[in-house]
Design a protein around this motif. Sequence first.
Motif, PDB file in Angstrom:
ATOM      1  N   LYS A  26       8.951 -36.340   1.976  1.00 58.41           N
ATOM      2  CA  LYS A  26       8.981 -35.998   0.545  1.00 58.41           C
ATOM      3  C   LYS A  26      10.410 -35.875   0.052  1.00 58.41           C
ATOM      4  N   MET A  27      11.245 -35.214   0.824  1.00 56.70           N
ATOM      5  CA  MET A  27      12.639 -35.062   0.429  1.00 56.70           C
ATOM      6  C   MET A  27      13.364 -36.403   0.451  1.00 56.70           C
ATOM      7  N   GLU A  28      13.141 -37.184   1.491  1.00 57.74           N
ATOM      8  CA  GLU A  28      13.867 -38.441   1.668  1.00 57.74           C
ATOM      9  C   GLU A  28      13.414 -39.514   0.691  1.00 57.74           C
ATOM     10  N   ALA A  29      12.244 -39.326   0.081  1.00 58.80           N
ATOM     11  CA  ALA A  29      11.780 -40.291  -0.923  1.00 58.80           C
ATOM     12  C   ALA A  29      12.631 -40.243  -2.187  1.00 58.80           C
ATOM     13  N   SER A  30      13.366 -39.147  -2.370  1.00 61.01           N
ATOM     14  CA  SER A  30      14.166 -39.014  -3.592  1.00 61.01           C
ATOM     15  C   SER A  30      15.664 -38.896  -3.301  1.00 61.01           C
ATOM     16  N   GLY A  31      16.071 -39.290  -2.103  1.00 55.78           N
ATOM     17  CA  GLY A  31      17.493 -39.245  -1.794  1.00 55.78           C
ATOM     18  C   GLY A  31      17.750 -39.120  -0.306  1.00 55.78           C
ATOM     19  N   LYS A  32      18.954 -38.690   0.030  1.00 60.90           N
ATOM     20  CA  LYS A  32      19.353 -38.575   1.424  1.00 60.90           C
ATOM     21  C   LYS A  32      19.846 -37.157   1.703  1.00 60.90           C
ATOM     22  N   PRO A  33      18.914 -36.235   1.960  1.00 56.68           N
ATOM     23  CA  PRO A  33      19.344 -34.869   2.267  1.00 56.68           C
ATOM     24  C   PRO A  33      20.151 -34.821   3.557  1.00 56.68           C
ATOM     25  N   SER A  34      21.098 -33.929   3.601  1.00 54.90           N
ATOM     26  CA  SER A  34      21.918 -33.733   4.798  1.00 54.90           C
ATOM     27  C   SER A  34      21.289 -32.631   5.652  1.00 54.90           C
ATOM     28  N   TYR A  35      20.748 -33.024   6.789  1.00 52.81           N
ATOM     29  CA  TYR A  35      20.128 -32.063   7.693  1.00 52.81           C
ATOM     30  C   TYR A  35      21.151 -31.570   8.713  1.00 52.81           C
ATOM     31  N   THR A  36      21.058 -30.317   9.034  1.00 49.61           N
ATOM     32  CA  THR A  36      21.870 -29.782  10.112  1.00 49.61           C
ATOM     33  C   THR A  36      20.980 -29.558  11.323  1.00 49.61           C
ATOM     34  N   LYS A  37      21.548 -29.054  12.396  1.00 42.63           N
ATOM     35  CA  LYS A  37      20.753 -28.556  13.514  1.00 42.63           C
ATOM     36  C   LYS A  37      21.270 -27.165  13.840  1.00 42.63           C
ATOM     37  N   LEU A  38      20.392 -26.316  14.324  1.00 46.66           N
ATOM     38  CA  LEU A  38      20.761 -24.948  14.657  1.00 46.66           C
ATOM     39  C   LEU A  38      20.506 -24.709  16.141  1.00 46.66           C
ATOM     40  N   ILE A  39      21.516 -24.226  16.833  1.00 49.55           N
ATOM     41  CA  ILE A  39      21.408 -23.895  18.252  1.00 49.55           C
ATOM     42  C   ILE A  39      21.862 -22.448  18.412  1.00 49.55           C
ATOM     43  N   ASP A  40      20.946 -21.580  18.778  1.00 46.94           N
ATOM     44  CA  ASP A  40      21.291 -20.170  18.911  1.00 46.94           C
ATOM     45  C   ASP A  40      22.428 -19.984  19.919  1.00 46.94           C
ATOM     46  N   PRO A  41      23.357 -19.070  19.645  1.00 45.59           N
ATOM     47  CA  PRO A  41      24.492 -18.889  20.557  1.00 45.59           C
ATOM     48  C   PRO A  41      24.105 -18.425  21.955  1.00 45.59           C
ATOM     49  N   SER A  42      22.892 -17.898  22.120  1.00 42.63           N
ATOM     50  CA  SER A  42      22.468 -17.477  23.458  1.00 42.63           C
ATOM     51  C   SER A  42      21.844 -18.606  24.269  1.00 42.63           C
ATOM     52  N   ALA A  43      21.562 -19.745  23.630  1.00 43.48           N
ATOM     53  CA  ALA A  43      20.981 -20.880  24.357  1.00 43.48           C
ATOM     54  C   ALA A  43      22.005 -21.458  25.330  1.00 43.48           C
ATOM     55  N   ILE A  44      21.513 -21.912  26.473  1.00 36.13           N
ATOM     56  CA  ILE A  44      22.366 -22.552  27.485  1.00 36.13           C
ATOM     57  C   ILE A  44      22.067 -24.040  27.450  1.00 36.13           C
ATOM     58  N   ILE A  45      23.032 -24.825  27.017  1.00 34.83           N
ATOM     59  CA  ILE A  45      22.836 -26.258  26.766  1.00 34.83           C
ATOM     60  C   ILE A  45      23.873 -27.050  27.556  1.00 34.83           C
ATOM     61  N   GLY A  46      23.431 -27.889  28.488  1.00 33.18           N
ATOM     62  CA  GLY A  46      24.355 -28.730  29.238  1.00 33.18           C
ATOM     63  C   GLY A  46      25.055 -29.735  28.344  1.00 33.18           C
ATOM     64  N   ASP A  47      26.270 -30.116  28.714  1.00 26.30           N
ATOM     65  CA  ASP A  47      27.078 -31.005  27.884  1.00 26.30           C
ATOM     66  C   ASP A  47      26.512 -32.415  27.766  1.00 26.30           C
ATOM     67  N   SER A  48      25.693 -32.834  28.720  1.00 22.64           N
ATOM     68  CA  SER A  48      25.206 -34.208  28.726  1.00 22.64           C
ATOM     69  C   SER A  48      23.948 -34.404  27.883  1.00 22.64           C
TER      70      SER A  48
END
Length: 206
Positions: A78-100
């Motif tokens: 619905k949003m993209e039908a009327s333009g190009k919204p800029s989506y972010t991503k959220l990663i909680d600071p306590s999450a452990i995420i490998g670099d790869s």
Amino acid sequence: MKDLIIVGASGFGMEVAWMAERCGRKVLGFLDDSPEKIGKKVLDYKVLGTISSWQTYQDCEFILAIGSPRGRQVVAEKMEASGKPSYTKLIDPSAIIGDSNIIEEGAIICAGVVFTVSIKIGRHCIVNLNSTVGHEAKLGNFCTVAPGVSISGNVTIGDHVELGTGAVIREKVYIGNGAVIGMGGVLVNDANESRIFVGNPAKQLK
């Protein structure tokens, strides 16, 4: 960094607002299509308007805080039908995420999550509290992983998949598009698309 607008002002939206604060993001407010919420406050943030009004805030970034995979995709379309919204991503600071690991736009990775190595998370996925994802696992777009899920290594998950709270997925399993693994389910074999699996071991509901 751009201001953030959260799309969806229900319970999960409140959790995302809390998470955004933990990530150091400035939340401008919410968008929601519920008429009774427009102009009101959710937590300390105003519901600025309906989802269609996103174009008023094109200088902001957006995150879709909607639990249903297909509901989340409907809103994105619905949003993209009327333009190009800029989506972010959220990663909680306590999450452990490998670099790869690769995490696509719109993803929400909540507190206590652990990703090991060579994992790919698709667009607008939600991986909720204290879930773990093993090596070389792949999640498609618009998946919802509930709290406390354990996904083993080399698992391949399609689009729109829902994994219920506490589900366990054995290594090298394939889960087809739109499948649902129920709360506490232990999946040891491949899951057909658009089917529901429950129990230990998880079996398809007829």
